[in-house]
Scaffold this active site. Structure first.
Site, PDB file in Angstrom:
ATOM      1  N   LYS A 174     -14.334   3.184   2.447  1.00 48.25           N
ATOM      2  CA  LYS A 174     -13.485   3.904   3.400  1.00 48.25           C
ATOM      3  C   LYS A 174     -12.029   3.800   2.922  1.00 48.25           C
ATOM      4  CE  LYS A 174     -11.127   2.844   6.854  1.00 48.25           C
ATOM      5  NZ  LYS A 174      -9.977   3.735   6.495  1.00 48.25           N
ATOM      6  N   CYS A 282       1.712  -4.973  -2.935  1.00 43.23           N
ATOM      7  CA  CYS A 282       1.666  -6.303  -2.335  1.00 43.23           C
ATOM      8  C   CYS A 282       2.185  -7.364  -3.298  1.00 43.23           C
ATOM      9  CB  CYS A 282       0.262  -6.639  -1.843  1.00 43.23           C
ATOM     10  SG  CYS A 282      -0.969  -6.529  -3.120  1.00 43.23           S
ATOM     11  N   GLU A 383       7.648  -8.485   5.861  1.00 41.62           N
ATOM     12  CA  GLU A 383       7.367  -7.567   4.765  1.00 41.62           C
ATOM     13  C   GLU A 383       8.019  -6.206   5.058  1.00 41.62           C
ATOM     14  OE1 GLU A 383       3.207  -6.485   4.149  1.00 41.62           O
ATOM     15  OE2 GLU A 383       3.582  -6.527   1.998  1.00 41.62           O
TER      16      GLU A 383
END
Lengths: 485, 117
Positions: A174, A282, A383
């Site tokens: 997905k 990331c 973040e």
């Protein structure tokens, strides 16, 4: 009329059984590229049924034959390398070089999958007891699923798919509804492989389908890459439902620059680490800590080099930085810069109002540098996932390590130095899963596990490397005796 | 002015240069050189695909495609020598900006090959 994407289930392209669609935009041109269905739990169930039916035949397919499919898959991806790279640019906004690099890294993972026959070998001991032999056998587990993010729409799904299926499992993917087109094209290539129907399935969608994957009893394990709050939910829900799970979360990656670093070369690399993929990775450098008198030199060199960065449409090969993924992402990043300013940071380079000629509506945020950032500021803790680098001061190397270890995240940290002693100490003491020494983006290659600690990873076995062989197989122990005569 | 400021921009310039030279040498009746350029073009396309490592991409500065414009009209011996010299200079000057060894080696070799023509 714009294409409405279909799911790929049991070797067929099928319409999702819902009427909710989300738009897929080119973030630079705002062109509507496709519409992505919000698949339902029933759609996920169809995929699970197909994957379960395929599992029996697929696990009996000899592992060398399974690996042979990966050879063919690699050839197809190489043949369509340029097309795949362009799709990544168009749906994600990164530059063509970055997209090519992403597809290349994905191919590394296919190469790793080709090596699965070697890595699935067993061990054993004869005469563990008198006349008794004991061996281990690695077996596939069943149906695995991956829920993957927008920032690497080709590479991250391919971290998991080749190894999972070459180990003998079947697979449901997905992808992010913001960037589903790379996997749409990839599954068109997979369709050409003539794999048994149901070995690989593609289900488009967002929260509804993700929830269904987490809760479906027919799925044995889930791989996830995304933000930390979602990674935690995925981990908790999957484990509650008896699944294996590897959930890679967000990050706040620090870089320590010591006074003995080669400043010009270091900054060149820090710049790529902070602003590559518009900071949407990331492993992006988010905070650079200048130690002692390195701070001023670091800032001056950074401002000098960053000011020359050319921001533009990713398909223009002279662009050195592209867009962020969406209007929402752009707004969130701009707001976080503003909040940093409100909290006392100085903006030495401000990318909030950047306009790119010919792409005035594009989702561009220019490279931004925030100075005098302190540990309690939101820009030091949270973040941002955008092209924003925060600069912090540390009086000593030890203080820099303390600042880094104070972070709730532990994805990556890097040191720039010419001192072997400091580099060794950094590797030893810093609590992060991927450590860079004079490397700003400490990204493990496919044969190494993708590390992650603290709030950056939830699970036991990491993605990639030998961890992934353990994740996608179960080890059975066979204790054997044969009676004589 | 088109800056050669990325790995892809440099490799695409090399691919275009080899394509242009392959056609040029063919028109000049120099089939050996034409096929050498066609082979190098293939190699440069492969390098552009294979030698790009996303984590080590770094900005490149100080290079521009205008500095390597070829005169592809003059097919005389002198014209061919000038074209080969420009191509060799292009490769010589862009190679140091590339931080991937495999790619840099290919560019340096192309410089030598053009210089030897």
């Amino acid at each position: 009329m714009v294409e409405r994407l279909r799911n790929y289930i049991g070797g067929e392209w099928v319409e999702a059984g819902v009427r909710e669609w989300s738009p897929v935009h080119n973030p630079a041109t705002c062109e509507l590229l496709a519409e992505c269905p919000e698949s339902s739990a029933a759609d996920v169930d169809l995929a699970v049924q197909a994957a379960r039916e395929a599992f029996g035949e697929w696990r009996r397919t000899p592992v060398l034959e399974r690996a042979q499919f990966m050879h063919h898959f690699k050839n197809l991806v190489e043949d369509r390398f340029d097309d795949l790279s362009e799709v990544v640019v168009r749906e994600n906004g990164k530059t063509l070089d970055e997209a090519r690099g992403e597809v290349r890294r994905g191919i590394e993972s296919i190469d790793f999958g080709i090596g699965v026959p070697f890595m699935m070998r067993n061990d054993g001991v004869e005469d563990i007891s008198s006349g008794i032999d004991e061996t281990t056998v690695r077996q596939p587990v069943g149906v695995f699923a991956a829920i993957t993010p927008f920032n690497f729409p080709f590479m991250v799904p391919i971290w998991f798919l080749p190894t999972a299926i070459t180990c003998g499992n079947t697979f449901i993917l997905k992808p992010s509804p913001q960037t589903p087109l790379s996997m749409q094209l990839t599954c068109e290539l997979i369709d050409e492989l003539d794999l048994p129907e149901g070995v690989v399935n593609l289900v488009h969608g967002g929260v509804t389908s993700a929830q269904a994957i987490m809760e479906h009893p027919g799925i044995a394990g889930v791989s996830f890459v995304g933000s930390s709050p979602v990674a935690k939910i995925i981990y908790e829900t999957c484990t509650r439902n008896g699944k294996r799970v590897q959930a890679q979360g967000g990050a706040k990656n620090y870089i320590a620059v010591l006074p003995d670093a080669d400043m010009e070369s270091s900054v060149k690399n820090v710049l790529g680490a902070a602003y590559g993929c518009a900071g949407q990775r990331c492993l992006a450098a988010a905070v650079a800590v200048g130690v002692g008198d390195a701070y001023d030199r670091l800032r001056d060199e950074l401002v000098k080099q960053v000011a020359g960065l050319r921001v533009g449409y990713g398909l223009d090969e002279t662009s050195q930085m592209g867009t962020v993924v969406s209007a929402q992402a752009r707004e969130r990043i701009v707001n976080m810069i503003t909040e940093g300013e409100r909290e006392g940071a100085t903006i030495s380079l401000d990318g909030r109002d950047l306009q790119v000629e010919g792409f005035e509506d594009g989702m561009f945020v220019g490279p931004t540098i925030l100075e005098d950032v302190t540990p309690e500021m939101s820009v030091a803790r949270e973040e941002i996932f955008g092209p924003v680098l925060s600069l912090m001061r540390a009086d000593s190397y030890d203080e820099a390590v303390e600042l880094i270890n104070r972070s709730n995240y532990g994805n990556a940290a890097s040191i720039f130095t010419s001192s072997g002693a400091h580099a060794r100490d950094f590797k030893y003491r810093v609590n992060a899963g991927n450590i860079g020494v004079n490397i700003g983006v400490a990204a493990p290659s496919a044969s190494f596990p993708f590390g992650g600690q603290k709030d950056s990873f939830f699970g036991d076995l990491h993605g990639q490397g030998l961890d992934s062989i353990d994740f996608f197989t179960d080890r059975k122990v066979v204790i054997e005796r044969w009676f004589e005569g | 002015m088109t800056p050669l400021n990325t790995f892809g921009a440099i490799m695409t310039q090399a691919i275009g240069l080899e394509q242009g030279l392959a056609d040029y040498y063919e028109r000049a009746g120099n089939n050996d050189r034409a096929s050498a350029c066609a082979r190098r073009r293939q190699k440069m396309m492969r390098i552009r695909r294979e030698a790009v490592l996303e984590i080590t991409l770094e900005a490149i500065d100080g290079l521009d495609s205008d500095d390597y414009a070829l005169d592809l009209e003059d097919v005389s011996e002198n014209g061919q020598a000038r074209a080969a010299s420009t191509a060799a200079r292009f490769y010589r000057e862009v190679a140091p900006g590339i931080n991937v060894r495999q790619a840099r080696r290919a560019l340096e070799r192309a410089a030598r090959e053009h210089a030897g023509q």
